[in-house]
Design a protein around this motif. Sequence first.
Motif, mmCIF file in Angstrom:
data_model
loop_
_atom_site.group_PDB
_atom_site.id
_atom_site.type_symbol
_atom_site.label_atom_id
_atom_site.label_comp_id
_atom_site.label_asym_id
_atom_site.label_seq_id
_atom_site.Cartn_x
_atom_site.Cartn_y
_atom_site.Cartn_z
ATOM 1 N N ILE A 49 43.181 56.074 32.984
ATOM 2 C CA ILE A 49 42.236 56.291 34.079
ATOM 3 C C ILE A 49 42.674 55.510 35.320
ATOM 4 C CG2 ILE A 49 39.862 55.879 34.847
ATOM 5 C CD1 ILE A 49 40.166 58.283 33.036
ATOM 6 N N ASN A 50 43.167 54.288 35.131
ATOM 7 C CA ASN A 50 43.672 53.507 36.266
ATOM 8 C C ASN A 50 44.866 54.197 36.912
ATOM 9 O OD1 ASN A 50 41.739 51.554 35.860
ATOM 10 N ND2 ASN A 50 43.071 50.232 34.641
ATOM 11 N N ALA A 51 45.718 54.816 36.104
ATOM 12 C CA ALA A 51 46.855 55.555 36.651
ATOM 13 C C ALA A 51 46.382 56.753 37.469
ATOM 14 C CB ALA A 51 47.782 56.009 35.520
ATOM 15 N N LEU A 52 45.331 57.418 36.999
ATOM 16 C CA LEU A 52 44.758 58.519 37.788
ATOM 17 C C LEU A 52 44.196 57.993 39.109
ATOM 18 C CD1 LEU A 52 42.872 60.619 35.063
ATOM 19 C CD2 LEU A 52 45.126 61.040 36.057
ATOM 20 N N GLY A 53 43.630 56.789 39.067
ATOM 21 C CA GLY A 53 43.140 56.180 40.303
ATOM 22 C C GLY A 53 44.265 55.924 41.295
ATOM 23 N N VAL A 54 45.430 55.527 40.803
ATOM 24 C CA VAL A 54 46.583 55.335 41.685
ATOM 25 C C VAL A 54 47.002 56.672 42.298
ATOM 26 C CG1 VAL A 54 49.018 54.688 41.767
ATOM 27 C CG2 VAL A 54 47.407 53.298 40.457
ATOM 28 N N ALA A 55 47.015 57.735 41.488
ATOM 29 C CA ALA A 55 47.349 59.065 42.019
ATOM 30 C C ALA A 55 46.357 59.486 43.089
ATOM 31 C CB ALA A 55 47.367 60.085 40.880
ATOM 32 N N ILE A 398 37.217 46.595 47.064
ATOM 33 C CA ILE A 398 36.545 47.846 46.710
ATOM 34 C C ILE A 398 36.975 48.317 45.326
ATOM 35 C CG2 ILE A 398 36.331 50.286 47.328
ATOM 36 C CD1 ILE A 398 36.552 49.435 50.259
ATOM 37 N N ASP A 399 38.285 48.250 45.028
ATOM 38 C CA ASP A 399 38.793 48.732 43.742
ATOM 39 C C ASP A 399 38.362 47.849 42.577
ATOM 40 O OD1 ASP A 399 40.000 50.838 44.998
ATOM 41 O OD2 ASP A 399 42.010 49.959 45.023
ATOM 42 N N ASN A 400 38.123 46.575 42.827
ATOM 43 C CA ASN A 400 37.794 45.645 41.748
ATOM 44 C C ASN A 400 36.332 45.218 41.739
ATOM 45 O OD1 ASN A 400 40.542 44.704 40.398
ATOM 46 N ND2 ASN A 400 40.924 44.876 42.589
ATOM 47 N N LEU A 401 35.498 45.909 42.504
ATOM 48 C CA LEU A 401 34.111 45.485 42.620
ATOM 49 C C LEU A 401 33.372 45.580 41.288
ATOM 50 C CD1 LEU A 401 32.297 44.390 44.815
ATOM 51 C CD2 LEU A 401 31.569 46.722 45.349
ATOM 52 N N LEU A 519 48.581 48.385 46.739
ATOM 53 C CA LEU A 519 49.505 48.300 45.607
ATOM 54 C C LEU A 519 49.933 46.855 45.360
ATOM 55 C CD1 LEU A 519 51.317 49.676 43.480
ATOM 56 C CD2 LEU A 519 53.050 49.941 45.273
ATOM 57 N N ILE A 520 50.198 46.134 46.447
ATOM 58 C CA ILE A 520 50.657 44.745 46.309
ATOM 59 C C ILE A 520 49.501 43.823 45.939
ATOM 60 C CG2 ILE A 520 51.705 42.801 47.520
ATOM 61 C CD1 ILE A 520 53.196 44.852 49.250
ATOM 62 N N PHE A 521 48.411 43.908 46.699
ATOM 63 C CA PHE A 521 47.332 42.937 46.546
ATOM 64 C C PHE A 521 46.445 43.225 45.335
ATOM 65 C CE2 PHE A 521 47.723 42.994 51.399
ATOM 66 C CZ PHE A 521 48.762 42.086 51.361
ATOM 67 N N SER A 522 46.139 44.509 45.097
ATOM 68 C CA SER A 522 45.257 44.861 43.991
ATOM 69 C C SER A 522 46.035 45.064 42.693
ATOM 70 C CB SER A 522 44.463 46.127 44.327
ATOM 71 O OG SER A 522 43.593 46.474 43.273
ATOM 72 N N GLY A 523 47.054 45.923 42.754
ATOM 73 C CA GLY A 523 47.788 46.257 41.536
ATOM 74 C C GLY A 523 48.602 45.105 40.977
ATOM 75 N N LEU A 524 49.245 44.334 41.846
ATOM 76 C CA LEU A 524 50.126 43.268 41.382
ATOM 77 C C LEU A 524 49.431 41.910 41.323
ATOM 78 C CD1 LEU A 524 53.443 44.224 43.233
ATOM 79 C CD2 LEU A 524 52.711 44.829 40.925
ATOM 80 N N ILE A 525 48.751 41.533 42.396
ATOM 81 C CA ILE A 525 48.182 40.183 42.462
ATOM 82 C C ILE A 525 46.858 40.088 41.718
ATOM 83 C CG2 ILE A 525 47.295 38.414 44.017
ATOM 84 C CD1 ILE A 525 49.322 39.302 46.085
ATOM 85 N N ALA A 526 45.851 40.873 42.141
ATOM 86 C CA ALA A 526 44.517 40.758 41.544
ATOM 87 C C ALA A 526 44.535 41.106 40.060
ATOM 88 C CB ALA A 526 43.534 41.650 42.296
ATOM 89 N N GLY A 527 45.209 42.192 39.697
ATOM 90 C CA GLY A 527 45.256 42.592 38.296
ATOM 91 C C GLY A 527 45.953 41.574 37.420
ATOM 92 N N THR A 528 47.062 41.034 37.908
ATOM 93 C CA THR A 528 47.807 40.041 37.130
ATOM 94 C C THR A 528 46.996 38.774 36.931
ATOM 95 O OG1 THR A 528 49.911 40.906 37.986
ATOM 96 C CG2 THR A 528 49.925 38.679 37.040
ATOM 97 N N ILE A 529 46.346 38.286 37.982
ATOM 98 C CA ILE A 529 45.532 37.069 37.869
ATOM 99 C C ILE A 529 44.356 37.285 36.925
ATOM 100 C CG2 ILE A 529 44.029 35.502 39.157
ATOM 101 C CD1 ILE A 529 45.877 35.870 41.562
ATOM 102 N N TYR A 530 43.710 38.455 37.014
ATOM 103 C CA TYR A 530 42.576 38.746 36.136
ATOM 104 C C TYR A 530 43.010 38.730 34.670
ATOM 105 C CZ TYR A 530 38.604 41.254 34.094
ATOM 106 O OH TYR A 530 37.531 41.619 33.315
#
Length: 604
Positions: A49-55, A398-401, A519-530
């Motif tokens: 589902i997250n991959a569909l969100g990226v699309a 918005i994506d991580n709310l 992609l940088i801030f949400s996909g790489l930084i926020a997701g990795t830290i979480y």
Amino acid sequence: MERLKKLVCNRWMVLVAAMWVQSCAGIGYVFGSLSPVIKTALRYNQKQINALGVAKDLGDSVGLFAGLLCEVLPTWGMLLVGALQNLLGYGWLWLIVIHRFPSPPFWMICVLIFVGTNGETYFNTAALVSCVRTFPRNRGPIVGILKGFTGLSGAIFTQIYATIYAPDQAAFIFMVAVGPFMMAVAMMFILRPLAAGRRDQINPASDTDNFNFIYGVCLLLAAYLMGVMLLQDLIHVNRTLTSIFTLGLLIILLLPFSLPVISTFFPRWRTRALSVNKDGTDQLQAGLLEDHLGQLPEKVPYTDYQYIDRQDSVDVLVQDQKSQGLDLLNEYERQKLYNQLESRWFHAAAGGAVSIKRIRRAPRRGEDFTLMQALMKADFWLLFFALSCGGGSGLTIIDNLGQMSESLGYANSHIFVSMISIWNFLGRIGGGFLSEIVARDYAYPRPVTMAAAQIIMAIGQVVFATSWPGCLYGGTLLVGLGYGAHWSIVPATASELFGLKHFGSLYNFITMANPTGSLIFSGLIAGTIYDWEAEKQQLYRYPSHSLMAKGGYNHPSKCEGAVCFFLTYLLMAGVCVIGVILSLVLSYRTKIVYSTMYGSDHGT
């Protein structure tokens, strides 16, 4: 029949049509409502589902194709392409979800969502280009209003769905497929840029009143949706009351239609704008646009067998007159001289020649740039990376709310998602309004307001990081307002610095800064830290389960507490500060452009 033709050719009708199209162009904002039924029907996991969100994000922001086609296709062609893409992508997805088609490979679902969501880039381009060219002196308000309706379309779709299709979740996909298609086809031959000679009589005072009326409608719409959402969230609302709420929503959406109707069918009701001459005597502004100008050809040949637009010719003549005191004239006298210059152009063209010659040279700030020419300019990249910082950090929130509210103990994130949509809408409206005051009334660079929006966002990120009671409410307010303001300030700035001729391609390239930052801030930084914080919590709770601590279990771990996003908030605040610096550098570099462009409007 004649009055109806005038209604269709009314420039306010063009704006109203664009507002209606944009109210269906925010398909990406309803993905949260579509994903549960897709996940259930196709048996996807959360990672898919997250991959569909990226699309979806890519389809929403990659509008370069729309920008390039805008150079060769008419507006109705742009709307048709977008409508067909939307119908194909989401219509096919709907048939798959209801099992009318066998389930295809996962990559094909990604392609369908990308294609369907990408259709809205054609709607955005058609609406913005048409209205910015029709209202060149009101770029800030125009962009703010149109982008605001895009941000609010998710709430509009949700309310209509609750009335007609709820609780059939699959029908939501059907509505997303068919609704924008029907609206685009209905507005296909109404929404288009109007040539200068075909615009209805320009009346600055009346224009101000009309824009104020539209702003009032926007505020009423935002307040109404906020009240309805809060009421539906707090108490049980039956189907009858929901239908009444939806009827009220549709009535508010129809209110701007009164502007072209009154100006066409009841011209005596229009506000009589008076311009005051040097002696203080009131003079009625009438007859400034001559009827025969609408009969002029849009293009005439000149010496090297290329073509120039009539509007470009007149603009050059106006520039030639600046040294002769044009900037010192009031609005009435300036418009009168403008029409005299246009008349001179007509007589020159009728004689087989045009009274201007252009020397081929690289454009300067404020002139028309092609995309390739703009890519060679530092100002363009400053604007791009400033948007990457502001837009990317805002989209990260918005994506991580959902996870943010869950980590702080809130059972339902629906209220925060709805609230940030409303603040996003108001930010777009307010950003366009305030940036227009800064640029037009004070001749300050418009990017100054973008720096202010990023400061507001930085404060909002710090509010999130405090984890105080109610921090989500205050943080969503500040981040939503600041994020929304970017989408009215950036397009207007791009049109002022790089011209309107290739605005479609320029705008759609700049919007790619948003998914780049996300992609940088949400996909790489926020997701990795979480995930890192979640694994630490799992290791603390279950020290003997080393495999679980390393993420080797099937179900994703959940993080609880303020620590989950604390570091992300601080990093995003720092990113916003970088965006402030970039915006201020751009403001410093372009201050002479705004002083030249708008300084004469207030006597500087």
